[in-house]
Write a protein that holds these residues in place. Structure first.
Motif, PDB file in Angstrom:
ATOM      1  N   GLY A 190      27.201 -26.164 106.181  1.00 24.25           N
ATOM      2  CA  GLY A 190      27.812 -24.889 106.528  1.00 24.25           C
ATOM      3  C   GLY A 190      26.990 -24.050 107.482  1.00 24.25           C
ATOM      4  O   GLY A 190      27.459 -22.988 107.919  1.00 24.25           O
ATOM      5  N   PHE A 191      25.784 -24.514 107.817  1.00 25.82           N
ATOM      6  CA  PHE A 191      24.913 -23.770 108.725  1.00 25.82           C
ATOM      7  C   PHE A 191      24.331 -24.721 109.768  1.00 25.82           C
ATOM      8  O   PHE A 191      23.972 -25.858 109.448  1.00 25.82           O
ATOM      9  N   ILE A 192      24.232 -24.267 110.993  1.00 25.04           N
ATOM     10  CA  ILE A 192      23.741 -25.113 112.064  1.00 25.04           C
ATOM     11  C   ILE A 192      22.217 -25.210 112.021  1.00 25.04           C
ATOM     12  O   ILE A 192      21.535 -24.383 111.415  1.00 25.04           O
ATOM     13  N   GLY A 193      21.691 -26.225 112.693  1.00 24.61           N
ATOM     14  CA  GLY A 193      20.264 -26.341 112.882  1.00 24.61           C
ATOM     15  C   GLY A 193      19.533 -27.059 111.766  1.00 24.61           C
ATOM     16  O   GLY A 193      20.123 -27.521 110.786  1.00 24.61           O
ATOM     17  N   LEU A 203      26.837 -19.767 123.225  1.00 26.93           N
ATOM     18  CA  LEU A 203      27.686 -20.862 122.763  1.00 26.93           C
ATOM     19  C   LEU A 203      26.799 -21.810 121.961  1.00 26.93           C
ATOM     20  O   LEU A 203      25.886 -22.439 122.503  1.00 26.93           O
ATOM     21  N   GLN A 204      27.051 -21.862 120.659  1.00 27.37           N
ATOM     22  CA  GLN A 204      26.316 -22.787 119.798  1.00 27.37           C
ATOM     23  C   GLN A 204      27.082 -24.113 119.791  1.00 27.37           C
ATOM     24  O   GLN A 204      28.211 -24.199 119.313  1.00 27.37           O
ATOM     25  N   LEU A 205      26.454 -25.114 120.358  1.00 25.04           N
ATOM     26  CA  LEU A 205      27.091 -26.421 120.510  1.00 25.04           C
ATOM     27  C   LEU A 205      26.309 -27.449 119.705  1.00 25.04           C
ATOM     28  O   LEU A 205      25.178 -27.793 120.057  1.00 25.04           O
ATOM     29  N   ALA A 206      26.888 -27.910 118.614  1.00 25.44           N
ATOM     30  CA  ALA A 206      26.246 -28.922 117.766  1.00 25.44           C
ATOM     31  C   ALA A 206      26.972 -30.245 117.955  1.00 25.44           C
ATOM     32  O   ALA A 206      28.195 -30.325 117.778  1.00 25.44           O
ATOM     33  N   LEU A 207      26.217 -31.260 118.328  1.00 24.84           N
ATOM     34  CA  LEU A 207      26.783 -32.594 118.539  1.00 24.84           C
ATOM     35  C   LEU A 207      26.425 -33.496 117.363  1.00 24.84           C
ATOM     36  O   LEU A 207      25.282 -33.516 116.899  1.00 24.84           O
ATOM     37  N   ALA A 208      27.409 -34.259 116.906  1.00 20.58           N
ATOM     38  CA  ALA A 208      27.188 -35.200 115.821  1.00 20.58           C
ATOM     39  C   ALA A 208      26.702 -36.547 116.326  1.00 20.58           C
ATOM     40  O   ALA A 208      26.094 -37.310 115.566  1.00 20.58           O
ATOM     41  N   ARG A 223      30.625 -22.825 118.294  1.00 19.27           N
ATOM     42  CA  ARG A 223      30.801 -21.414 117.947  1.00 19.27           C
ATOM     43  C   ARG A 223      30.420 -20.538 119.138  1.00 19.27           C
ATOM     44  O   ARG A 223      29.368 -20.734 119.749  1.00 19.27           O
ATOM     45  N   LEU A 224      31.292 -19.585 119.442  1.00 18.06           N
ATOM     46  CA  LEU A 224      30.969 -18.585 120.462  1.00 18.06           C
ATOM     47  C   LEU A 224      30.536 -17.313 119.754  1.00 18.06           C
ATOM     48  O   LEU A 224      31.262 -16.772 118.913  1.00 18.06           O
ATOM     49  N   GLU A 225      29.336 -16.838 120.114  1.00 18.80           N
ATOM     50  CA  GLU A 225      28.793 -15.624 119.525  1.00 18.80           C
ATOM     51  C   GLU A 225      28.780 -14.501 120.551  1.00 18.80           C
ATOM     52  O   GLU A 225      28.508 -14.721 121.746  1.00 18.80           O
ATOM     53  N   GLY A 226      29.090 -13.312 120.084  1.00 12.50           N
ATOM     54  CA  GLY A 226      29.029 -12.144 120.946  1.00 12.50           C
ATOM     55  C   GLY A 226      27.590 -11.723 121.209  1.00 12.50           C
ATOM     56  O   GLY A 226      26.646 -12.282 120.640  1.00 12.50           O
ATOM     57  N   PRO A 227      27.407 -10.725 122.077  1.00 13.32           N
ATOM     58  CA  PRO A 227      26.053 -10.233 122.363  1.00 13.32           C
ATOM     59  C   PRO A 227      25.387  -9.708 121.102  1.00 13.32           C
ATOM     60  O   PRO A 227      26.043  -9.248 120.175  1.00 13.32           O
ATOM     61  N   HIS A 259      27.390 -12.000 116.435  1.00 13.26           N
ATOM     62  CA  HIS A 259      28.470 -12.265 115.479  1.00 13.26           C
ATOM     63  C   HIS A 259      29.427 -13.313 116.039  1.00 13.26           C
ATOM     64  O   HIS A 259      29.528 -13.520 117.255  1.00 13.26           O
ATOM     65  N   THR A 260      30.167 -13.967 115.156  1.00 15.26           N
ATOM     66  CA  THR A 260      31.072 -15.050 115.545  1.00 15.26           C
ATOM     67  C   THR A 260      32.348 -14.497 116.167  1.00 15.26           C
ATOM     68  O   THR A 260      33.045 -13.675 115.554  1.00 15.26           O
ATOM     69  N   LEU A 261      32.656 -14.961 117.386  1.00 17.72           N
ATOM     70  CA  LEU A 261      33.934 -14.643 118.019  1.00 17.72           C
ATOM     71  C   LEU A 261      34.983 -15.682 117.650  1.00 17.72           C
ATOM     72  O   LEU A 261      36.135 -15.347 117.400  1.00 17.72           O
ATOM     73  N   TRP A 262      34.594 -16.921 117.648  1.00 19.94           N
ATOM     74  CA  TRP A 262      35.459 -18.001 117.158  1.00 19.94           C
ATOM     75  C   TRP A 262      34.599 -19.234 116.889  1.00 19.94           C
ATOM     76  O   TRP A 262      33.466 -19.332 117.347  1.00 19.94           O
ATOM     77  N   GLU A 263      35.154 -20.176 116.138  1.00 20.87           N
ATOM     78  CA  GLU A 263      34.429 -21.404 115.807  1.00 20.87           C
ATOM     79  C   GLU A 263      35.417 -22.555 115.667  1.00 20.87           C
ATOM     80  O   GLU A 263      36.601 -22.358 115.359  1.00 20.87           O
ATOM     81  N   ILE A 264      34.919 -23.752 115.907  1.00 20.13           N
ATOM     82  CA  ILE A 264      35.716 -24.973 115.773  1.00 20.13           C
ATOM     83  C   ILE A 264      34.912 -25.963 114.935  1.00 20.13           C
ATOM     84  O   ILE A 264      33.778 -26.299 115.280  1.00 20.13           O
ATOM     85  N   GLY A 265      35.481 -26.422 113.831  1.00 19.67           N
ATOM     86  CA  GLY A 265      34.833 -27.418 112.995  1.00 19.67           C
ATOM     87  C   GLY A 265      34.035 -26.822 111.860  1.00 19.67           C
ATOM     88  O   GLY A 265      34.079 -25.619 111.583  1.00 19.67           O
TER      89      GLY A 265
END
Length: 663
Positions: free
Chosen positions: A435-438, A572-577, A657-661, A468-474
């Motif tokens: 549930g958390f990246i990194g 843009l938080q981009l996590a690749l599997a 996930r796209l995060e705002g400023p 803060h989160t603007l939107w997320e996928i996955g």
């Protein structure tokens, strides 16, 4: 920041021991009828363990099983059980029945023949035998893998099986070497052992080795996968056989094997501990299958000393009565034996200092909490997080470390963990939280000494977060499992992969992308689309029908921003599997821009798509985006996988996930 990847046939990895059972390609001329019986625990009713040693063979017999090992090569040439004179393929030469092997420089196979035999222990309760060879530059350079070899075999009173482990050592003056894989192989009687079991759901009758010949099958996109066109058993006509479909993750790779229905006999590989395996609990690798094997690599340089014990594993045999549901009975008994072996770990009967007993090990405990104020103002308990000890390194380095030991556990609902039976040594503590990246790494070297317990207290993980989160996928779970996995082409169905949990293992799912997205690539609209239906599980190439003419693909994410801070920085938080020979380019609102706003450059050797995985090496990119890249209203992010040199150039997404400023 990208986690470092190295070259790997499977896409994850590093040196390690793979336990497999292989079918032979030869017809057996030495089968025997045997009586069947109910599975019994004979306990102390069994006779003492006996040892016979001759110029050619070493034979260990405990009244339940008789194991014959060639002297001095260390090859297992015979296993006699319940009236079966040999469960191994008698038509094979001695070196091709039961053996260790190493694949090293230039894909050279070394069956690790030894030169000396020593009786380590011989009591009424057990026999332990050591087969050794010391590498010699004068005679072995360029011919055999530069390792000192010690292969151990143990037969215990009352246990119908043989324990095996190996100790391998490189000295400082040994030459450079690249080692791809280490494994134990058993070639069973092909006319007897036809039913394979890997898990409760992946079980079934398997084709014969001859069914993979080009006269009986058609090779598909890679040599390991064949479509059976004229199999010896018509029931397999039209099915795919592909050894990678029978892979599983380290944490689940504890039991697999074969059953002879005629004799109601099972042959099982039982692994009570994963400490010798590397890559973490979710690394995928092979189990039982028909055919040969290929996996991963680690490079060793001159001047680098190394020593490691692999195993032990138990080669366990069982039998059932003729009126039982033979397969179910044998499988359930093998699971019972696995539980017994795990309960007994670490073993107290091994005689090598390289396998410390329980009193010579330590443990580490603590509690892991998560701090992400954009999710919750309070500290959150890291429920069901994976926490592990591995050799000291960088954040996430345990994914590619292949020379040391690793110890992993899962936290309880409060985030508490207890890692037991840790070998003495120096470690770092690593973790990742569902549930958390990194990745988390404790900035402290932990020294384990015999008998000590290290309490780390409360640890706090601050996952990457800039706004803060603007939107997320996955879902940030390091896999692509939550995305859309299509139904397989009916032409290529493997019935062992029909369960929902194994759906992604079906052959040819990469080509389904071109079928489903015939008129354009993925377009995902935030707030409208559903990633479980509208986000394909792998970003693959478009197959135009000509394998030499593969098209790159560009996926779109459409979203609306009512307010834009042009002077702020977005993330843009981009996590690749997974990634395999891929380059992911990202553009914002202008697909025609010559230079992408971000590129991963060429990354990955995971090959997870071809190997029917749902993840490979985890990579996380935190991409800084100036606010002036966005516009008020509708925006589009373009994701282009720009490399098309081979069919399986691809990435798998874990989470976006796209995060705002920052506030």
């Amino acid at each position: 920041m990208e986690k470092v990847a190295h070259r790997s046939h499977l896409g994850q990895l590093f040196l390690w021991l793979l336990m497999i059972v292989e079918l032979s390609l030869f017809y057996s001329a030495c089968s025997a009828e045997i009586p069947v019986r109910k599975i019994l625990n004979l306990g102390d009713c069994n006779p003492h363990v006996r040892l016979q040693k001759s110029h050619h063979n070493v034979v260990i017999d405990n009244g339940l099983i008789e194991v014959t090992i060639e002297n001095p090569s260390g090859h297992v040439t015979g296993i006699k059980y319940m009236g079966m004179d040999n469960v191994l393929e008698c038509g094979n030469p001695n070196s091709n029945r039961g053996y260790w092997d190493f694949v090293w420089d230039n894909s050279t196979f070394d069956k690790m023949e030894t030169k000396h035999v020593k009786v380590i222990a011989h009591t009424d309760e057990l026999v332990e035998i050591s087969f050794t060879k010391n590498w010699d530059f004068r005679t072995d350079h360029g011919k055999t893998v530069p390792l000192n070899i010690d292969k151990r075999f143990i037969v215990r009173r009352g246990v119908p099986g043989v324990y095996m482990y190996g100790i391998f050592e490189r000295q400082e003056d040994f030459p450079d070497a690249q080692m791809y894989q280490l494994r134990i192989v058993f070639k069973l009687k092909e006319d007897k052992f036809r039913f394979m079991a890997i898990s409760d759901t992946r079980q079934g009758v398997m084709p014969r080795g001859e069914d993979r010949d080009n006269t009986r099958s058609q090779t598909l996109a890679f040599k390991e996968a064949v479509l059976m066109t004229n199999p010896s058993n018509p029931q397999f006509r039209g099915e795919v056989d592909d050894k990678y479909q029978y892979s599983c993750e380290n944490k689940d790779n504890k039991l697999h094997g074969w059953i002879s229905d005629d004799d109601a006999v099972g042959f099982w590989i039982i692994t009570p501990s994963n400490e010798f395996r590397t890559g973490g609990p979710h690394k995928q690798d092979l189990t039982s299958h028909v055919g040969p094997i290929a996996i991963s690599d680690v490079t060793y340089k001159k001047g680098e000393a190394w020593r490691k014990a692999f195993g032990p594993v138990l080669i366990y045999l069982n039998s059932a009565s003729s009126d039982d549901d033979c397969r179910k009975t044998l499988w359930n008994d093998a699971k019972r034996q696995l539980s017994e072996e795990i309960e007994s770990w670490p073993y107290n009967f091994t005689r090598s200092e390289d396998l410390p007993h329980a009193g010579d090990r330590g443990e580490v405990c603590g509690q892991l909490l998560v701090r992400d104020r954009c999710v919750d103002e309070e500290l959150m308990q890291a429920q069901s997080a994976f926490v592990g000890l591995a050799v000291p390194g960088n954040v996430g380095s345990w994914q590619t470390e292949g020379k040391g030991y690793q110890f992993w556990t899962e936290t309880d609902y409060t985030g508490r963990f207890n890692i037991k039976n840790v070998r003495p040594g120096e470690y770092n503590l690593y973790a990742w939280v569902h549930g958390f990246i990194g990745d988390y790494k404790l900035d402290l070297n932990i020294t384990i000494q015999p008998g000590n317990k290290v309490n780390l207290g409360t640890l706090i993980y601050d996952p990457p977060r800039n706004g803060h989160t603007l939107w997320e996928i996955g879902i940030p779970d390091r896999t692509a499992a939550e995305f859309f996995i299509p139904e397989p082409d009916p032409t290529f169905v493997n019935p062992l992969c029909l369960d929902a949990a194994d759906k992604f293992r079906q052959y040819g799912l990469w080509d389904r992308y071109s079928d489903i997205y015939r008129h354009g690539d993925v377009v995902y609209t935030v707030g409208v689309s559903d990633y479980s239906r509208d986000w394909f599980f792998a970003h693959v190439l478009r197959n135009t029908g000509n394998i030499t003419d593969l098209s790159t693909t560009t996926w779109q994410i459409k979203y609306n921003l009512q307010d834009v801070n042009e002077k702020g920085n977005y993330t843009l938080q981009l996590a690749l599997a997974a990634a395999s020979y891929a380059e992911l380019q990202i553009r914002f609102n202008n697909l025609d821009a010559i230079q992408p706003c971000f590129t991963t450059t060429r990354i990955g050797y995971d090959n997870a798509v071809a190997r029917h995985g749902i993840h490979g090496l985890y990579r996380l990119y935190s991409i800084n985006i100036p606010g002036n890249r966005f516009i008020r209203g509708n925006n589009t992010i373009f994701l282009t996988q720009s490399r098309s040199h081979a069919l399986f150039d691809a990435v798998m997404y874990d989470y976006i996930r796209l995060e705002g400023p920052a506030v």
